[in-house]
Scaffold this active site. Structure first.
Site, short mmCIF file in Angstrom:
data_model
loop_
_atom_site.label_atom_id
_atom_site.label_comp_id
_atom_site.label_asym_id
_atom_site.label_seq_id
_atom_site.Cartn_x
_atom_site.Cartn_y
_atom_site.Cartn_z
N ASP A 102 0.29 -1.26 -0.40
CA ASP A 102 0.24 0.20 -0.23
C ASP A 102 0.69 0.93 0.30
O ASP A 102 1.61 1.47 1.88
CB ASP A 102 -0.79 -0.35 1.40
CG ASP A 102 -1.95 1.08 1.13
OD1 ASP A 102 -1.44 1.69 0.32
OD2 ASP A 102 -3.01 1.16 1.98
N ASP A 309 -1.28 7.10 -6.53
CA ASP A 309 -1.92 5.68 -5.67
C ASP A 309 -2.00 4.96 -6.27
O ASP A 309 -3.02 4.99 -7.19
CB ASP A 309 -2.79 6.06 -4.56
CG ASP A 309 -2.93 4.89 -3.81
OD1 ASP A 309 -2.43 5.19 -3.00
OD2 ASP A 309 -4.41 4.77 -4.19
#
Length: 426
Positions: A102, A309
Site C-alpha cells: 500500500d 496512488d
C-alpha cells in the site's frame, strides 16, 4: 519476553552486499491474480473489474479533505482496500506472510500471537516469541515518538494504534525484527531491525485472506523510508493491464528501480502533509486537441494538487474539472452512450466500434501520453467505461492510468518518472 530496545534503533545495512550494489525486485501480485489468496476462479473478468472499482470508491475516504490535514494520517483509511500484494518474511527463522502492498500507508503490521482479539485469518499468526531477532521498541525511541497515536505500556514498550474509516482497527506492540523480501533476481534479501506493528487487538472488515499491510508510503516508518540508505531511496513498479492480471507485476528497489532511456519523463514529488502520500502537480489534461487547465483541488491549486496512488483503481478528479474533461471526450466520440455500473460517469456500448481520443496528462515537466487501455475499460459484455471519474474535491491518479508504464520514485531526488513500457516483458 523479548528485551525492550532502550536506545534509538538504527537501520542495519543489507545483509547482502550484492543486493546493495545491484538492487533487487519483488513480485507484486494483483489481488485478483491466480497467484493471490483472494483469487476466485468463478469470477469473470467483469466481476473482477467491478470489485476493483468498488474497492476504489471505498478507498478514497482516506484522501478526503477532512482527513488529509489531520495529524493521524491513517485514521480515515478504508481497511483491506489495496489492489496489490507482496510476499514477505518476518523474524528468525523466517515466517512467511502475504500482505497488502500500500503506497497510501506507512506502518507495516501483521496479526501476532498471543492475540487478545483478532479477525479470522486463514494463514497462521506470526509468533514473536519464536523469533530470535524480535525486539519491542521503547517508548523513548524515535520510532515511537515520531509515529502518531502511540502509547506507553507498563513495561515502557511502545504501543501503536491504527484505525480505519470503516471501524476496522489494529493495535499492538511497535517492534523491530528482520524483514526478508523474496527477490525475483537472486537470493532473499534481509533487512534487520525493521520497524513493524505486531497486532494483538485487531478487528473490523478485514478479509480472512489478509495477514496485514506493507506500508510503502512516504512517512518515516514506511518500508521505503526505513530502507532509504540501503536502496538509495528508490523504488519502481510496472503494473500489468487488468487483462493480464493472472501474471504478476514487479516492484523494484535500489539500482533496479532506476527509470532511464528513451521516452522517460520526470516530475517533482512535492512534500506536503501528511507525508504518507505522494503528491504531484497536475497542470492540465489534453483530450484529442483540447487542452484543459487544471484549476486545483482541496489539496491546492498549485504544487502538490494530486496524489498518485497504486491502490486506487480509477483516476479521480474534482467534479467541475472532470466535467470539462468528459465534455471534451464525448464531443470526440460518436458511439452510443449508455448507463454503466453505479458510480461510473461515462460509458459506451461495448459493441460499437469507436476511436478513443488521445489523452495526455500534463504534470510539471512531464507530459504523460496515455494509451486506450489506460483511459477505457470493459466493465461488462455490453459496457466500456471511461477510467476517469468525478470526486467531490480531491484529485487521485489511479492505477488504471499507470498500467504499462514503468513508474519510478526517487525519494532522495524527490521525483517520479514515467516510461511507456510493456510490463509483461519488464
Amino acid at each position: 519476553m523479548a528485551a525492550i530496545v532502550l536506545a534509538i534503533l538504527a537501520l542495519s545495512t543489507l545483509c547482502s552486499i550484492e543486493a546493495q550494489k545491484d538492487g533487487f525486485s519483488v513480485e507484486l501480485i494483483h489481488r485478483d491474480s491466480s497467484k493471490s489468496p483472494f483469487y476466485n476462479p468463478l469470477e469473470t473478468t467483469s466481476d473482477r473489474v467491478t470489485n476493483a472499482l468498488r474497492r476504489s470508491f471505498n478507498r478514497v475516504h482516506r484522501f478526503k479533505t477532512n482527513s488529509v490535514p489531520t495529524t493521524a494520517a491513517e485514521s480515515d483509511l478504508t481497511a483491506d482496500s489495496g489492489e496489490y500484494l507482496m510476499k514477505i518474511s518476518l523474524g528468525t527463522p523466517r515466517f512467511d506472510i502475504v500482505a497488502i502492498a500500500d503506497t497510501g500507508s506507512d506502518l507495516s503490521w501483521t496479526q501476532c500471537k498471543p492475540c487478545s482479539q483478532c479477525f479470522k485469518q486463514d494463514a497462521p499468526f506470526f509468533d514473536p516469541s519464536k523469533s530470535s531477532t524480535y525486539r519491542k521498541i521503547s517508548c523513548s525511541a524515535s520510532q515511537c515518538i515520531d509515529l502518531e497515536r502511540t502509547s506507553c505500556s507498563t513495561d515502557h514498550s511502545c504501543q501503536y494504534a491504527v484505525s480505519y474509516g470503516d471501524s476496522s482497527f489494529s493495535d499492538g506492540d511497535l517492534a523491530a525484527d528482520t524483514l526478508t523480501l523474496a527477490s525475483t533476481t537472486g537470493r532473499p534479501v534481509a533487512f534487520p531491525k525493521t520497524v513493524i506493528g505486531c497486532g494483538t487487538f485487531n478487528g473490523g472488515t478485514f478479509d480472512e485472506k489478509t495477514s496485514g499491510i506493507i506500508g510503502l508510503g512516504g512517512g518515516q516508518v514506511s518500508l521505503i523510508s526505513q530502507l532509504r540508505t540501503s536502496v538509495a531511496g528508490k523504488f519502481s513498479y510496472c503494473l500489468l493491464p487488468i487483462s493480464q492480471a493472472g501474471n504478476s507485476s514487479k516492484i523494484n528497489f535500489g539500482s533496479n528501480a532506476i527509470v532511464s532511456g528513451p521516452g522517460v519523463v520526470s516530475t517533482p514529488l512535492v512534500k506536503k502533509s501528511p507525508d504518507t502520500f505522494y503528491f504531484l502537480t497536475l497542470e492540465a489534461i489534453t483530450v484529442g486537441t483540447k487542452r484543459i487547465k487544471f484549476t486545483g483541488s482541496s489539496l491546492g491549486s498549485e504544487e502538490g494538487n494530486i496524489i498518485i496512488d497504486s491502490g486506487t483503481t480509477l483516476t479521480l478528479l474534482p467534479s467541475d474539472f472532470y466535467s470539462e474533461v468528459e465534455s471534451a471526450m464525448t464531443s470526440q466520440i460518436s458511439a452510443k452512450r449508455i448507463e454503466g455500473p453505479e458510480g461510473l460517469s461515462l460509458c459506451y456500448n461495448a459493441k460499437d466500434e469507436f476511436k478513443i481520443p488521445d489523452v495526455t496528462v500534463h504534470f510539471t515537466n512531464a507530459d504523460v501520453k496515455l494509451k486506450p487501455l489506460n483511459t477505457f475499460i470493459r466493465v461488462s459484455d455490453t459496457a466500456i467505461c471511461f477510467t476517469f471519474n468525478p470526486l467531490d474535491d480531491v484529485a487521485i491518479y489511479g492505477n488504471l492510468s499507470q498500467m504499462d508504464f514503468l513508474i519510478g520514485y526517487d525519494t532522495q531526488k524527490q521525483t517520479v518518472s514515467f516510461k511507456p513500457t510493456d510490463c509483461s516483458k519488464n
